[in-house]
Design a protein around this motif. Structure first.
Motif, mmCIF file in Angstrom:
data_model
loop_
_atom_site.group_PDB
_atom_site.id
_atom_site.type_symbol
_atom_site.label_atom_id
_atom_site.label_comp_id
_atom_site.label_asym_id
_atom_site.label_seq_id
_atom_site.Cartn_x
_atom_site.Cartn_y
_atom_site.Cartn_z
ATOM 1 N N TYR A 1 44.025 66.803 -16.921
ATOM 2 C CA TYR A 1 43.950 65.524 -16.218
ATOM 3 C C TYR A 1 42.787 64.688 -16.731
ATOM 4 C CZ TYR A 1 47.575 67.045 -13.084
ATOM 5 O OH TYR A 1 48.781 67.446 -12.584
ATOM 6 N N LEU B 1 38.386 59.814 -14.116
ATOM 7 C CA LEU B 1 38.313 58.386 -13.818
ATOM 8 C C LEU B 1 37.077 57.761 -14.461
ATOM 9 C CD1 LEU B 1 39.944 56.397 -12.139
ATOM 10 C CD2 LEU B 1 38.692 57.144 -10.119
ATOM 11 N N GLY C 1 51.291 56.962 -11.161
ATOM 12 C CA GLY C 1 52.322 57.637 -11.954
ATOM 13 C C GLY C 1 53.028 58.732 -11.146
ATOM 14 N N SER D 1 52.595 61.943 -11.134
ATOM 15 C CA SER D 1 51.695 62.939 -10.533
ATOM 16 C C SER D 1 51.087 62.396 -9.251
ATOM 17 C CB SER D 1 50.556 63.303 -11.487
ATOM 18 O OG SER D 1 51.056 63.839 -12.665
ATOM 19 N N GLN E 1 53.892 62.017 -6.453
ATOM 20 C CA GLN E 1 54.408 63.315 -6.008
ATOM 21 C C GLN E 1 53.345 64.053 -5.178
ATOM 22 O OE1 GLN E 1 56.907 65.599 -8.675
ATOM 23 N NE2 GLN E 1 55.632 67.375 -8.379
ATOM 24 N N ARG F 1 45.833 50.502 -9.568
ATOM 25 C CA ARG F 1 45.217 49.338 -10.210
ATOM 26 C C ARG F 1 46.175 48.163 -10.409
ATOM 27 N NH1 ARG F 1 44.138 51.570 -16.368
ATOM 28 N NH2 ARG F 1 46.304 51.997 -16.902
ATOM 29 N N ARG F 2 47.484 48.409 -10.192
ATOM 30 C CA ARG F 2 48.458 47.298 -10.287
ATOM 31 C C ARG F 2 49.185 47.160 -8.950
ATOM 32 N NH1 ARG F 2 52.740 48.063 -13.911
ATOM 33 N NH2 ARG F 2 52.471 50.324 -13.889
ATOM 34 N N ARG G 1 54.216 53.200 -11.358
ATOM 35 C CA ARG G 1 54.855 53.647 -12.591
ATOM 36 C C ARG G 1 55.801 54.830 -12.306
ATOM 37 N NH1 ARG G 1 53.396 53.415 -17.850
ATOM 38 N NH2 ARG G 1 51.555 52.222 -17.354
ATOM 39 N N GLN H 1 58.647 57.584 -10.983
ATOM 40 C CA GLN H 1 60.111 57.522 -10.847
ATOM 41 C C GLN H 1 60.463 56.995 -9.458
ATOM 42 O OE1 GLN H 1 61.668 61.586 -11.565
ATOM 43 N NE2 GLN H 1 59.703 61.921 -12.532
ATOM 44 N N LEU I 1 60.625 59.326 -6.395
ATOM 45 C CA LEU I 1 59.309 59.732 -5.878
ATOM 46 C C LEU I 1 58.683 58.578 -5.086
ATOM 47 C CD1 LEU I 1 57.884 61.630 -9.006
ATOM 48 C CD2 LEU I 1 59.031 62.590 -7.020
ATOM 49 N N ASN J 1 40.592 48.906 -8.110
ATOM 50 C CA ASN J 1 39.969 49.976 -8.890
ATOM 51 C C ASN J 1 38.887 50.661 -8.065
ATOM 52 O OD1 ASN J 1 40.801 47.735 -10.982
ATOM 53 N ND2 ASN J 1 40.706 49.680 -12.074
ATOM 54 N N TYR K 1 44.630 61.185 -10.164
ATOM 55 C CA TYR K 1 45.772 61.403 -11.068
ATOM 56 C C TYR K 1 45.971 60.166 -11.927
ATOM 57 C CZ TYR K 1 46.933 65.456 -8.244
ATOM 58 O OH TYR K 1 46.891 66.662 -7.603
ATOM 59 N N VAL K 2 45.093 59.996 -12.912
ATOM 60 C CA VAL K 2 45.161 58.776 -13.729
ATOM 61 C C VAL K 2 45.570 59.085 -15.165
ATOM 62 C CG1 VAL K 2 43.600 57.433 -12.278
ATOM 63 C CG2 VAL K 2 42.648 58.841 -14.126
ATOM 64 N N GLY K 3 46.453 60.051 -15.325
ATOM 65 C CA GLY K 3 46.988 60.326 -16.648
ATOM 66 C C GLY K 3 46.478 61.640 -17.216
ATOM 67 N N ILE K 4 46.922 61.917 -18.427
ATOM 68 C CA ILE K 4 46.607 63.212 -19.028
ATOM 69 C C ILE K 4 46.078 63.039 -20.456
ATOM 70 C CG2 ILE K 4 48.230 64.551 -17.638
ATOM 71 C CD1 ILE K 4 50.260 64.317 -19.916
ATOM 72 N N GLN L 1 58.119 66.783 -19.408
ATOM 73 C CA GLN L 1 58.739 67.447 -18.268
ATOM 74 C C GLN L 1 58.840 68.930 -18.592
ATOM 75 O OE1 GLN L 1 60.785 65.640 -15.460
ATOM 76 N NE2 GLN L 1 58.987 64.435 -15.933
HETATM 77 P P1 NAP Z 1 50.837 58.766 -16.172
HETATM 78 O O1 NAP Z 1 52.297 58.719 -16.111
HETATM 79 O O2 NAP Z 1 50.144 58.413 -17.457
HETATM 80 O O3 NAP Z 1 50.259 57.818 -15.006
HETATM 81 C C1 NAP Z 1 48.884 57.567 -14.892
HETATM 82 C C2 NAP Z 1 48.653 56.571 -13.754
HETATM 83 O O4 NAP Z 1 47.256 56.365 -13.621
HETATM 84 C C3 NAP Z 1 49.273 55.197 -14.010
HETATM 85 O O5 NAP Z 1 49.779 54.676 -12.812
HETATM 86 C C4 NAP Z 1 48.088 54.369 -14.518
HETATM 87 O O6 NAP Z 1 48.165 53.014 -14.146
HETATM 88 C C5 NAP Z 1 46.938 54.988 -13.766
HETATM 89 N N1 NAP Z 1 45.668 54.899 -14.526
HETATM 90 C C6 NAP Z 1 45.432 55.242 -15.816
HETATM 91 N N2 NAP Z 1 44.126 55.061 -16.121
HETATM 92 C C7 NAP Z 1 43.544 54.585 -15.004
HETATM 93 C C8 NAP Z 1 42.222 54.192 -14.676
HETATM 94 N N3 NAP Z 1 41.229 54.271 -15.574
HETATM 95 N N4 NAP Z 1 41.981 53.724 -13.428
HETATM 96 C C9 NAP Z 1 42.966 53.664 -12.511
HETATM 97 N N5 NAP Z 1 44.244 54.020 -12.735
HETATM 98 C C10 NAP Z 1 44.520 54.473 -13.978
HETATM 99 O O7 NAP Z 1 50.258 60.236 -15.798
HETATM 100 P P2 NAP Z 1 50.820 61.349 -14.780
HETATM 101 O O8 NAP Z 1 51.324 60.727 -13.537
HETATM 102 O O9 NAP Z 1 49.737 62.372 -14.710
HETATM 103 O O10 NAP Z 1 52.053 61.981 -15.539
HETATM 104 C C11 NAP Z 1 51.874 62.622 -16.822
HETATM 105 C C12 NAP Z 1 53.232 63.023 -17.382
HETATM 106 O O11 NAP Z 1 53.798 64.079 -16.604
HETATM 107 C C13 NAP Z 1 54.230 61.865 -17.336
HETATM 108 O O12 NAP Z 1 55.016 61.934 -18.489
HETATM 109 C C14 NAP Z 1 55.049 62.153 -16.093
HETATM 110 O O13 NAP Z 1 56.354 61.607 -16.139
HETATM 111 C C15 NAP Z 1 55.077 63.687 -16.068
HETATM 112 N N6 NAP Z 1 55.238 64.179 -14.679
HETATM 113 C C16 NAP Z 1 56.509 64.308 -14.160
HETATM 114 C C17 NAP Z 1 56.705 64.734 -12.853
HETATM 115 C C18 NAP Z 1 58.115 64.895 -12.295
HETATM 116 O O14 NAP Z 1 59.075 64.678 -13.005
HETATM 117 N N7 NAP Z 1 58.304 65.226 -11.039
HETATM 118 C C19 NAP Z 1 55.603 65.016 -12.040
HETATM 119 C C20 NAP Z 1 54.333 64.852 -12.580
HETATM 120 C C21 NAP Z 1 54.152 64.420 -13.890
HETATM 121 P P3 NAP Z 1 49.246 51.994 -14.814
HETATM 122 O O15 NAP Z 1 50.549 52.332 -14.179
HETATM 123 O O16 NAP Z 1 48.699 50.667 -14.475
HETATM 124 O O17 NAP Z 1 49.196 52.301 -16.291
#
Ligand code: NAP
Length: 310
Positions: free
Chosen positions: A114, A117, A152, A154, A157, A174-175, A179, A181, A184, A201, A236-239, A284
Protein backbone atom coordinates in the motif's frame (compact mmCIF):
# COMPACT_ATOMS: atom_id res chain seq x y z
CA UNK A 1 25.67 -25.45 0.54
CA UNK A 2 23.83 -23.61 -2.22
CA UNK A 3 20.75 -25.54 -3.26
CA UNK A 4 19.73 -25.91 -6.90
CA UNK A 5 16.20 -25.96 -8.32
CA UNK A 6 14.61 -25.92 -11.74
CA UNK A 7 12.50 -22.95 -10.69
CA UNK A 8 12.53 -20.47 -7.82
CA UNK A 9 9.23 -18.68 -7.28
CA UNK A 10 9.51 -15.41 -5.36
CA UNK A 11 6.28 -14.60 -3.53
CA UNK A 12 3.48 -16.90 -2.40
CA UNK A 13 0.47 -14.84 -3.40
CA UNK A 14 -2.12 -16.23 -5.82
CA UNK A 15 0.18 -15.64 -8.83
CA UNK A 16 3.25 -17.28 -7.29
CA UNK A 17 1.27 -20.18 -5.83
CA UNK A 18 -0.36 -20.94 -9.18
CA UNK A 19 3.01 -20.77 -10.98
CA UNK A 20 4.45 -23.17 -8.39
CA UNK A 21 1.48 -25.53 -8.85
CA UNK A 22 1.88 -25.69 -12.63
CA UNK A 23 5.66 -26.04 -12.55
CA UNK A 24 5.69 -28.74 -9.86
CA UNK A 25 2.87 -30.67 -11.54
CA UNK A 26 5.09 -30.69 -14.66
CA UNK A 27 7.65 -32.39 -12.40
CA UNK A 28 10.09 -29.51 -12.11
CA UNK A 29 11.79 -28.99 -8.76
CA UNK A 30 10.33 -25.81 -7.28
CA UNK A 31 11.32 -23.60 -4.37
CA UNK A 32 8.72 -20.98 -3.39
CA UNK A 33 9.98 -18.21 -1.11
CA UNK A 34 7.96 -15.61 0.76
CA UNK A 35 8.92 -12.99 3.33
CA UNK A 36 5.70 -13.55 5.26
CA UNK A 37 2.79 -15.92 5.33
CA UNK A 38 1.45 -17.32 2.04
CA UNK A 39 -1.57 -15.59 0.50
CA UNK A 40 -0.20 -12.10 -0.16
CA UNK A 41 -2.84 -9.35 -0.32
CA UNK A 42 -5.61 -11.96 -0.03
CA UNK A 43 -4.79 -12.08 3.67
CA UNK A 44 -5.77 -8.42 4.00
CA UNK A 45 -9.13 -8.94 2.32
CA UNK A 46 -12.22 -9.88 4.27
CA UNK A 47 -14.67 -11.18 1.72
CA UNK A 48 -13.85 -12.27 -1.81
CA UNK A 49 -16.78 -12.78 -4.14
CA UNK A 50 -15.19 -12.41 -7.57
CA UNK A 51 -13.12 -15.58 -7.54
CA UNK A 52 -15.10 -18.26 -9.37
CA UNK A 53 -15.83 -21.46 -7.49
CA UNK A 54 -16.67 -19.64 -4.27
CA UNK A 55 -19.77 -17.45 -3.97
CA UNK A 56 -18.00 -15.76 -1.13
CA UNK A 57 -14.89 -16.72 0.78
CA UNK A 58 -12.72 -15.02 3.40
CA UNK A 59 -9.29 -13.95 2.08
CA UNK A 60 -7.28 -16.00 4.62
CA UNK A 61 -9.43 -19.08 3.84
CA UNK A 62 -8.82 -18.77 0.09
CA UNK A 63 -5.09 -18.35 0.84
CA UNK A 64 -5.07 -21.64 2.74
CA UNK A 65 -7.03 -23.45 -0.02
CA UNK A 66 -4.56 -22.19 -2.62
CA UNK A 67 -1.54 -23.06 -0.49
CA UNK A 68 -2.75 -26.64 0.06
CA UNK A 69 -3.43 -27.20 -3.61
CA UNK A 70 -0.29 -25.45 -4.89
CA UNK A 71 2.06 -27.49 -2.68
CA UNK A 72 0.51 -30.92 -3.33
CA UNK A 73 3.10 -31.87 -5.98
CA UNK A 74 6.20 -31.34 -3.85
CA UNK A 75 6.87 -27.60 -3.88
CA UNK A 76 9.46 -26.68 -1.23
CA UNK A 77 8.14 -23.65 0.62
CA UNK A 78 10.39 -21.45 2.69
CA UNK A 79 10.87 -18.10 4.33
CA UNK A 80 13.05 -15.65 2.48
CA UNK A 81 13.27 -11.89 2.09
CA UNK A 82 14.79 -11.76 -1.39
CA UNK A 83 17.39 -9.02 -1.79
CA UNK A 84 18.59 -9.63 -5.33
CA UNK A 85 18.93 -11.85 -8.39
CA UNK A 86 22.22 -12.46 -10.15
CA UNK A 87 22.29 -13.66 -13.75
CA UNK A 88 25.29 -15.94 -14.37
CA UNK A 89 25.17 -17.84 -17.68
CA UNK A 90 22.22 -20.21 -17.44
CA UNK A 91 22.03 -19.83 -13.67
CA UNK A 92 19.67 -17.42 -11.92
CA UNK A 93 21.00 -16.90 -8.40
CA UNK A 94 18.47 -15.70 -5.85
CA UNK A 95 19.83 -14.03 -2.71
CA UNK A 96 17.78 -14.01 0.46
CA UNK A 97 19.54 -12.86 3.62
CA UNK A 98 22.64 -15.04 4.03
CA UNK A 99 21.21 -17.72 1.75
CA UNK A 100 21.74 -18.18 -1.99
CA UNK A 101 19.61 -20.42 -4.15
CA UNK A 102 20.35 -21.36 -7.75
CA UNK A 103 17.51 -21.76 -10.23
CA UNK A 104 17.47 -22.49 -13.92
CA UNK A 105 14.58 -20.03 -13.94
CA UNK A 106 12.95 -17.54 -11.59
CA UNK A 107 9.32 -16.45 -11.43
CA UNK A 108 8.81 -13.13 -9.65
CA UNK A 109 5.43 -12.74 -7.96
CA UNK A 110 6.46 -10.35 -5.21
CA UNK A 111 3.30 -8.24 -5.52
CA UNK A 112 2.72 -4.75 -4.23
CA UNK A 113 2.36 -2.79 -1.02
CA UNK A 114 0.00 0.00 0.00
CA UNK A 115 1.16 3.49 -0.90
CA UNK A 116 1.62 5.89 2.01
CA UNK A 117 -0.24 9.17 2.08
CA UNK A 118 2.88 11.06 3.13
CA UNK A 119 1.26 13.54 5.53
CA UNK A 120 2.38 14.60 9.02
CA UNK A 121 1.19 12.17 11.68
CA UNK A 122 0.90 9.17 9.35
CA UNK A 123 4.16 7.59 10.47
CA UNK A 124 3.93 8.75 14.09
CA UNK A 125 0.50 7.17 14.55
CA UNK A 126 1.12 3.96 12.56
CA UNK A 127 -0.26 1.16 14.73
CA UNK A 128 -1.84 3.77 17.04
CA UNK A 129 -4.85 4.57 14.89
CA UNK A 130 -3.31 4.64 11.40
CA UNK A 131 -3.75 1.38 9.50
CA UNK A 132 -3.52 -0.03 5.98
CA UNK A 133 -5.48 -3.21 6.77
CA UNK A 134 -9.12 -3.14 7.86
CA UNK A 135 -9.25 -6.92 8.21
CA UNK A 136 -6.26 -6.90 10.56
CA UNK A 137 -7.14 -3.84 12.66
CA UNK A 138 -10.86 -3.15 12.19
CA UNK A 139 -11.84 -4.99 15.36
CA UNK A 140 -9.90 -2.45 17.45
CA UNK A 141 -12.40 0.22 16.39
CA UNK A 142 -15.69 -1.42 17.35
CA UNK A 143 -18.30 1.27 17.99
CA UNK A 144 -15.87 4.11 17.15
CA UNK A 145 -15.72 6.69 14.38
CA UNK A 146 -13.18 5.89 11.67
CA UNK A 147 -11.95 7.49 8.45
CA UNK A 148 -11.07 5.79 5.18
CA UNK A 149 -8.89 7.74 2.75
CA UNK A 150 -9.17 6.96 -1.00
CA UNK A 151 -11.78 6.26 -3.63
CA UNK A 152 -10.61 3.05 -5.34
CA UNK A 153 -11.78 -0.57 -4.97
CA UNK A 154 -9.72 -1.10 -1.81
CA UNK A 155 -10.99 2.02 -0.03
CA UNK A 156 -14.65 1.37 -0.78
CA UNK A 157 -14.59 -2.38 -0.17
CA UNK A 158 -12.82 -1.91 3.15
CA UNK A 159 -15.07 1.03 4.14
CA UNK A 160 -18.05 -1.31 3.75
CA UNK A 161 -16.30 -3.96 5.82
CA UNK A 162 -15.49 -1.41 8.55
CA UNK A 163 -19.12 -0.22 8.59
CA UNK A 164 -19.99 -3.57 10.22
CA UNK A 165 -17.70 -2.79 13.16
CA UNK A 166 -17.36 0.95 13.54
CA UNK A 167 -20.07 3.40 14.59
CA UNK A 168 -19.44 5.59 11.55
CA UNK A 169 -17.09 5.44 8.58
CA UNK A 170 -16.19 8.69 6.81
CA UNK A 171 -14.64 8.27 3.37
CA UNK A 172 -12.42 11.19 2.40
CA UNK A 173 -11.75 11.33 -1.31
CA UNK A 174 -9.79 13.89 -3.31
CA UNK A 175 -12.36 14.04 -6.15
CA UNK A 176 -16.18 14.16 -6.30
CA UNK A 177 -16.46 10.75 -7.97
CA UNK A 178 -15.23 7.34 -6.87
CA UNK A 179 -12.89 5.19 -8.94
CA UNK A 180 -14.20 1.92 -7.39
CA UNK A 181 -16.35 -0.61 -9.30
CA UNK A 182 -20.05 0.34 -9.37
CA UNK A 183 -21.18 -2.68 -7.31
CA UNK A 184 -18.80 -1.69 -4.50
CA UNK A 185 -19.94 1.94 -4.70
CA UNK A 186 -23.62 0.99 -4.48
CA UNK A 187 -23.03 -1.15 -1.42
CA UNK A 188 -21.21 1.68 0.33
CA UNK A 189 -23.86 4.28 -0.64
CA UNK A 190 -26.55 1.96 0.79
CA UNK A 191 -24.98 1.95 4.26
CA UNK A 192 -26.44 4.46 6.71
CA UNK A 193 -23.24 4.78 8.69
CA UNK A 194 -20.89 5.53 5.75
CA UNK A 195 -20.48 9.26 5.00
CA UNK A 196 -18.50 10.82 2.19
CA UNK A 197 -16.44 13.99 2.17
CA UNK A 198 -15.59 14.91 -1.42
CA UNK A 199 -12.89 17.02 -3.06
CA UNK A 200 -10.80 16.91 0.06
CA UNK A 201 -7.26 16.05 1.00
CA UNK A 202 -5.97 14.93 4.35
CA UNK A 203 -3.45 17.52 5.56
CA UNK A 204 -2.49 16.00 8.89
CA UNK A 205 -3.35 13.12 11.21
CA UNK A 206 -3.46 14.35 14.79
CA UNK A 207 -3.81 12.81 18.23
CA UNK A 208 -2.67 12.87 21.81
CA UNK A 209 0.47 11.12 23.03
CA UNK A 210 -1.30 7.75 22.81
CA UNK A 211 -3.43 7.60 19.68
CA UNK A 212 -5.22 9.32 16.82
CA UNK A 213 -8.19 11.53 17.68
CA UNK A 214 -8.75 13.69 14.60
CA UNK A 215 -7.77 14.41 11.02
CA UNK A 216 -7.24 17.85 9.51
CA UNK A 217 -8.59 18.09 5.96
CA UNK A 218 -8.77 20.78 3.27
CA UNK A 219 -11.32 21.12 0.47
CA UNK A 220 -9.28 21.42 -2.74
CA UNK A 221 -12.08 23.40 -4.49
CA UNK A 222 -12.93 25.98 -1.82
CA UNK A 223 -9.78 25.93 0.32
CA UNK A 224 -11.95 25.42 3.41
CA UNK A 225 -10.16 23.59 6.22
CA UNK A 226 -11.79 21.51 8.90
CA UNK A 227 -11.16 18.85 11.47
CA UNK A 228 -12.88 15.45 11.48
CA UNK A 229 -12.79 13.54 14.78
CA UNK A 230 -11.84 9.86 14.43
CA UNK A 231 -10.20 7.10 16.42
CA UNK A 232 -8.87 5.30 13.35
CA UNK A 233 -7.62 6.25 9.88
CA UNK A 234 -7.47 3.56 7.19
CA UNK A 235 -5.38 4.59 4.19
CA UNK A 236 -6.05 3.11 0.74
CA UNK A 237 -4.50 5.45 -1.80
CA UNK A 238 -3.10 2.95 -4.26
CA UNK A 239 -0.31 0.44 -4.47
CA UNK A 240 3.41 0.36 -5.25
CA UNK A 241 5.38 -2.56 -6.74
CA UNK A 242 7.69 -4.55 -4.48
CA UNK A 243 10.59 -4.67 -6.91
CA UNK A 244 13.57 -2.93 -5.29
CA UNK A 245 15.41 -6.24 -5.17
CA UNK A 246 15.16 -6.66 -8.95
CA UNK A 247 16.17 -3.18 -10.13
CA UNK A 248 19.73 -4.31 -10.95
CA UNK A 249 18.46 -6.87 -13.47
CA UNK A 250 16.95 -4.10 -15.61
CA UNK A 251 13.41 -5.47 -15.91
CA UNK A 252 11.44 -2.66 -14.19
CA UNK A 253 9.97 0.48 -15.70
CA UNK A 254 10.45 3.99 -14.26
CA UNK A 255 7.66 3.43 -11.71
CA UNK A 256 9.07 0.03 -10.70
CA UNK A 257 6.53 -2.28 -12.38
CA UNK A 258 7.90 -5.25 -14.35
CA UNK A 259 7.27 -5.40 -18.07
CA UNK A 260 6.52 -8.82 -19.56
CA UNK A 261 5.16 -10.24 -22.79
CA UNK A 262 2.00 -12.39 -22.98
CA UNK A 263 4.03 -15.41 -21.88
CA UNK A 264 5.02 -13.60 -18.65
CA UNK A 265 8.64 -13.48 -19.85
CA UNK A 266 10.70 -10.44 -18.91
CA UNK A 267 13.44 -9.27 -21.21
CA UNK A 268 15.94 -11.44 -19.29
CA UNK A 269 15.66 -15.09 -20.43
CA UNK A 270 14.65 -17.38 -17.58
CA UNK A 271 13.13 -14.58 -15.49
CA UNK A 272 9.34 -14.44 -15.53
CA UNK A 273 7.00 -12.10 -13.64
CA UNK A 274 3.39 -12.70 -12.56
CA UNK A 275 0.54 -10.97 -10.73
CA UNK A 276 0.33 -7.45 -9.34
CA UNK A 277 4.03 -6.78 -9.78
CA UNK A 278 3.56 -6.73 -13.57
CA UNK A 279 2.72 -3.67 -15.58
CA UNK A 280 -0.89 -4.65 -16.35
CA UNK A 281 -4.43 -3.42 -16.74
CA UNK A 282 -6.42 -5.44 -14.22
CA UNK A 283 -5.00 -6.46 -10.84
CA UNK A 284 -7.27 -9.16 -9.48
CA UNK A 285 -6.87 -12.62 -7.96
CA UNK A 286 -8.27 -14.11 -11.16
CA UNK A 287 -5.72 -12.33 -13.36
CA UNK A 288 -2.90 -13.20 -10.94
CA UNK A 289 -3.87 -16.86 -11.14
CA UNK A 290 -3.99 -16.64 -14.95
CA UNK A 291 -0.49 -15.14 -15.03
CA UNK A 292 0.74 -17.91 -12.73
CA UNK A 293 -0.62 -20.67 -14.96
CA UNK A 294 1.00 -19.19 -18.06
CA UNK A 295 4.37 -18.72 -16.36
CA UNK A 296 4.26 -22.16 -14.70
CA UNK A 297 3.79 -23.77 -18.12
CA UNK A 298 6.25 -21.42 -19.85
CA UNK A 299 8.96 -22.16 -17.35
CA UNK A 300 8.65 -25.88 -18.13
CA UNK A 301 9.34 -25.15 -21.82
CA UNK A 302 12.25 -22.91 -20.85
CA UNK A 303 13.87 -25.49 -18.55
CA UNK A 304 13.41 -28.21 -21.20
CA UNK A 305 15.11 -25.98 -23.77
CA UNK A 306 18.10 -25.55 -21.42
CA UNK A 307 18.35 -29.32 -20.97
CA UNK A 308 18.22 -29.83 -24.76
CA UNK A 309 21.12 -27.37 -25.17
CA UNK A 310 23.42 -29.47 -22.97
P1 NAP B 1 -6.31 2.44 -6.88
O1 NAP B 1 -7.29 1.76 -7.73
O2 NAP B 1 -5.05 2.97 -7.49
O3 NAP B 1 -7.06 3.64 -6.13
C1 NAP B 1 -6.35 4.55 -5.33
C2 NAP B 1 -7.31 5.63 -4.82
O4 NAP B 1 -6.59 6.51 -3.98
C3 NAP B 1 -7.91 6.49 -5.93
O5 NAP B 1 -9.25 6.79 -5.63
C4 NAP B 1 -7.04 7.74 -5.91
O6 NAP B 1 -7.74 8.91 -6.26
C5 NAP B 1 -6.68 7.84 -4.45
N1 NAP B 1 -5.36 8.48 -4.25
C6 NAP B 1 -4.18 8.19 -4.85
N2 NAP B 1 -3.19 8.97 -4.35
C7 NAP B 1 -3.77 9.76 -3.43
C8 NAP B 1 -3.28 10.79 -2.58
N3 NAP B 1 -1.99 11.13 -2.57
N4 NAP B 1 -4.17 11.42 -1.77
C9 NAP B 1 -5.47 11.06 -1.76
N5 NAP B 1 -6.01 10.10 -2.53
C10 NAP B 1 -5.15 9.47 -3.36
O7 NAP B 1 -5.79 1.49 -5.67
P2 NAP B 1 -6.56 0.33 -4.85
O8 NAP B 1 -7.95 0.73 -4.56
O9 NAP B 1 -5.64 -0.01 -3.73
O10 NAP B 1 -6.61 -0.89 -5.85
C11 NAP B 1 -5.38 -1.47 -6.36
C12 NAP B 1 -5.72 -2.53 -7.39
O11 NAP B 1 -6.33 -3.66 -6.76
C13 NAP B 1 -6.71 -2.02 -8.44
O12 NAP B 1 -6.35 -2.57 -9.67
C14 NAP B 1 -8.04 -2.57 -7.96
O13 NAP B 1 -8.99 -2.75 -8.99
C15 NAP B 1 -7.64 -3.91 -7.32
N6 NAP B 1 -8.60 -4.29 -6.26
C16 NAP B 1 -9.74 -4.99 -6.61
C17 NAP B 1 -10.68 -5.34 -5.66
C18 NAP B 1 -11.93 -6.13 -6.06
O14 NAP B 1 -12.08 -6.48 -7.21
N7 NAP B 1 -12.86 -6.40 -5.17
C19 NAP B 1 -10.50 -4.96 -4.33
C20 NAP B 1 -9.35 -4.24 -4.00
C21 NAP B 1 -8.42 -3.89 -4.97
P3 NAP B 1 -8.24 9.20 -7.79
O15 NAP B 1 -9.42 8.32 -7.99
O16 NAP B 1 -8.52 10.65 -7.77
O17 NAP B 1 -7.05 8.83 -8.65
Amino acid sequence: MTKKYDVIVIGAGPAGMTAALYASRAELSVLMLDRGIYGGQMNNTAEIENYPGFKSILGPDLSKEMYDSSTQFGVEYGYGEVTGIEVKGDERIVKAGDEEYIGSAVIIGSGSEYRKLGVPGEEDFAGRGVSYCAVCDGAFFKGEDVIVVGGGDSAIQEATYLANLAKTVTVIHRRSELRAQKILQERAFDRDNINFIWDSNVEEIQGDDKKVNQVKIKNNQTGEEKVVPAAGVFIYVGILPLTNAFKNVGITDDAGWIDTNDLMETKVPGIFAVGDVRKKHLRQITTAVGDGGIAGQGVFDYVESLKAKK
